[in-house]
Design an enzyme around this catalytic site. Structure first.
Site, PDB file in Angstrom:
ATOM      1  N   ARG A  42       0.850  -1.209   0.000  1.00  0.00           N
ATOM      2  CA  ARG A  42       0.000   0.000   0.000  1.00  0.00           C
ATOM      3  C   ARG A  42       0.879   1.250   0.000  1.00  0.00           C
ATOM      4  O   ARG A  42       2.108   1.161   0.122  1.00  0.00           O
ATOM      5  CB  ARG A  42      -0.964   0.009   1.192  1.00  0.00           C
ATOM      6  CG  ARG A  42      -0.281  -0.026   2.543  1.00  0.00           C
ATOM      7  CD  ARG A  42      -1.304  -0.289   3.664  1.00  0.00           C
ATOM      8  NE  ARG A  42      -0.643  -0.502   4.945  1.00  0.00           N
ATOM      9  CZ  ARG A  42      -0.581   0.403   5.906  1.00  0.00           C
ATOM     10  NH1 ARG A  42      -1.124   1.593   5.760  1.00  0.00           N
ATOM     11  NH2 ARG A  42       0.021   0.137   7.047  1.00  0.00           N
ATOM     12  N   GLY A  43       0.223   2.390  -0.177  1.00  0.00           N
ATOM     13  CA  GLY A  43       0.913   3.673  -0.085  1.00  0.00           C
ATOM     14  C   GLY A  43       2.012   3.861  -1.116  1.00  0.00           C
ATOM     15  O   GLY A  43       1.892   3.449  -2.277  1.00  0.00           O
ATOM     16  N   ILE A  44       3.098   4.478  -0.685  1.00  0.00           N
ATOM     17  CA  ILE A  44       4.205   4.800  -1.580  1.00  0.00           C
ATOM     18  C   ILE A  44       4.828   3.521  -2.157  1.00  0.00           C
ATOM     19  O   ILE A  44       5.175   3.455  -3.332  1.00  0.00           O
ATOM     20  CB  ILE A  44       5.279   5.628  -0.822  1.00  0.00           C
ATOM     21  CG1 ILE A  44       4.696   6.982  -0.399  1.00  0.00           C
ATOM     22  CG2 ILE A  44       6.524   5.823  -1.685  1.00  0.00           C
ATOM     23  CD1 ILE A  44       5.583   7.772   0.570  1.00  0.00           C
ATOM     24  N   ARG A  60       2.850  -7.428   5.239  1.00  0.00           N
ATOM     25  CA  ARG A  60       2.869  -8.119   6.531  1.00  0.00           C
ATOM     26  C   ARG A  60       1.692  -9.059   6.705  1.00  0.00           C
ATOM     27  O   ARG A  60       1.860 -10.206   7.073  1.00  0.00           O
ATOM     28  CB  ARG A  60       2.901  -7.120   7.683  1.00  0.00           C
ATOM     29  CG  ARG A  60       4.314  -6.781   8.082  1.00  0.00           C
ATOM     30  CD  ARG A  60       4.343  -5.919   9.285  1.00  0.00           C
ATOM     31  NE  ARG A  60       3.529  -4.719   9.121  1.00  0.00           N
ATOM     32  CZ  ARG A  60       3.418  -3.767  10.015  1.00  0.00           C
ATOM     33  NH1 ARG A  60       4.073  -3.877  11.160  1.00  0.00           N
ATOM     34  NH2 ARG A  60       2.669  -2.708   9.792  1.00  0.00           N
ATOM     35  N   VAL A  83       9.905  -6.942   8.249  1.00  0.00           N
ATOM     36  CA  VAL A  83      11.299  -6.511   8.067  1.00  0.00           C
ATOM     37  C   VAL A  83      12.084  -6.502   9.380  1.00  0.00           C
ATOM     38  O   VAL A  83      13.316  -6.450   9.370  1.00  0.00           O
ATOM     39  CB  VAL A  83      11.396  -5.125   7.374  1.00  0.00           C
ATOM     40  CG1 VAL A  83      10.921  -5.192   5.940  1.00  0.00           C
ATOM     41  CG2 VAL A  83      10.669  -4.043   8.155  1.00  0.00           C
ATOM     42  N   GLY A 140       7.980   1.500   6.558  1.00  0.00           N
ATOM     43  CA  GLY A 140       8.245   2.431   7.653  1.00  0.00           C
ATOM     44  C   GLY A 140       7.015   2.679   8.497  1.00  0.00           C
ATOM     45  O   GLY A 140       5.880   2.455   8.063  1.00  0.00           O
ATOM     46  N   TYR A 191      11.132   9.258  14.754  1.00  0.00           N
ATOM     47  CA  TYR A 191      10.963   9.152  13.297  1.00  0.00           C
ATOM     48  C   TYR A 191      12.039   9.962  12.556  1.00  0.00           C
ATOM     49  O   TYR A 191      12.678   9.463  11.626  1.00  0.00           O
ATOM     50  CB  TYR A 191       9.558   9.650  12.949  1.00  0.00           C
ATOM     51  CG  TYR A 191       9.160   9.512  11.503  1.00  0.00           C
ATOM     52  CD1 TYR A 191       8.766   8.287  10.983  1.00  0.00           C
ATOM     53  CD2 TYR A 191       9.156  10.619  10.655  1.00  0.00           C
ATOM     54  CE1 TYR A 191       8.367   8.165   9.654  1.00  0.00           C
ATOM     55  CE2 TYR A 191       8.762  10.505   9.323  1.00  0.00           C
ATOM     56  CZ  TYR A 191       8.368   9.273   8.829  1.00  0.00           C
ATOM     57  OH  TYR A 191       7.988   9.158   7.515  1.00  0.00           O
ATOM     58  N   LYS A 196      14.974   8.628  10.016  1.00  0.00           N
ATOM     59  CA  LYS A 196      15.045   9.071   8.615  1.00  0.00           C
ATOM     60  C   LYS A 196      16.374   9.761   8.334  1.00  0.00           C
ATOM     61  O   LYS A 196      16.904   9.660   7.220  1.00  0.00           O
ATOM     62  CB  LYS A 196      13.858   9.984   8.300  1.00  0.00           C
ATOM     63  CG  LYS A 196      12.505   9.276   8.378  1.00  0.00           C
ATOM     64  CD  LYS A 196      12.438   8.080   7.441  1.00  0.00           C
ATOM     65  CE  LYS A 196      11.088   7.415   7.390  1.00  0.00           C
ATOM     66  NZ  LYS A 196      11.049   6.242   6.520  1.00  0.00           N
TER      67      LYS A 196
END
Ligand code: NDP
Length: 238
Positions: free
Chosen positions: A12-14, A34, A53, A81, A144, A148
């Site tokens: 999903r997402g990016i 997952r 992960v 993430g 976070y 990053k």
């Protein structure tokens, strides 16, 4: 040109937008999820792998399966993430550890595993999904933002260590992107972020994926160790 691509968190997402963009390029794309594999991402060039992960054995199994079905990973996108936002004084050790483990340690883990065959092939592409907050900072995101920022050190060290082996390692740093992660901030939280963006809106996942596929493309063969902002101008100058 058909390469073997692995995208973590590609359900999903990016991550999903990256999977679709690489598929459109004609690559063979494996991605991790997952719990729920998307039912509409199927075909002979796509491989859904159940993996956490944070679990070294799970990552090893995922790589083994890609190698068995498609061959060695030639392009790695470390995208999976999470965020667990709260103010510094309230943040628990677990909130720090969970975010650093998922966003930074797991990226190191998959990069390490991918490097094994990339170094033998003397070729490979790694792209790490960072965030503007890695260098811009963000209140309530000490965990976070640190994770990053760490990805930048990781990619640049890989560039220096494995550049001579034909491997590039780059970082994409999005501003707000219209995914579940942004939605979870609520309308006000999301607006607080997009108000900081000169372009005046969140990015689409596809706009971020375009930067990822570029850094993995032959046209980017001499680009390594860069941090490519995809942030509508949010953090320029930082
Ligand atoms: P989403 O929350 O939509 O997706 C996160 C993805 O990461 C999901 O596929 C999720 O899997 C996966 N993931 C999380 N933890 C694990 C784990 N332990 N093992 C395997 N997979 C895991 O987020 P986005 O698409 O927005 O974010 C993707 C990346 O982009 C993240 O690294 C994020 O930090 C970064 N980013 C996002 C921004 C935004 O505004 N959205 C801005 C800047 C950076 P599952 O579905 O199973 O939970």
């Amino acid at each position: 040109m058909s390469r073997v691509v692995l995208v973590t968190g590609g359900n999903r997402g990016i991550g999903r937008a990256c999977v679709e963009a690489f598929l459109k390029n004609g690559d063979r794309v494996a991605f991790t999820y997952r719990s729920n594999p998307p039912s509409d991402l199927e075909g002979e060039n796509v491989l859904a792998l159940q993996a956490d992960v944070n679990d070294p054995q799970s990552v090893e199994n995922a790589f083994a399966k890609v190698e068995e079905q498609f061959g060695n990973v030639e392009v790695l996108v470390a995208n999976a993430g999470i965020n667990k936002d709260t103010l510094l004084m309230r943040m628990s050790e677990d909130e720090w550890d969970d975010v650093l483990d998922t966003n930074l340690k797991a990226a190191w883990r998959v990069a390490k595993r991918a490097s094994r065959n990339m170094t033998k092939a003397r070729s490979g592409r790694m792209v790490f999904m960072s965030s503007v907050v890695g260098y811009f900072g963000s209140p309530g995101q000490t965990n976070y933002a640190s994770s990053k920022a760490g990805l930048i050190g990781l990619a640049r060290s890989i560039t220096r260590e494995l550049g001579p082996r034909g491997i590039t390692a780059n970082v994409v740093a999005p501003g707000p992107v219209a995914t579940d992660m942004l939605t979870a901030l609520g309308d006000q939280g999301a607006a607080r972020l997009t108000d900081l963006v000169p372009i005046g809106r969140a990015a689409s996942p596809e706009e971020v994926a375009a930067a990822v596929t570029f850094l993995a493309s032959p046209e980017a063969s001499y680009i390594s160790g860069v941090v490519l902002p995809v942030d509508g101008g949010m953090a320029m100058g930082h």
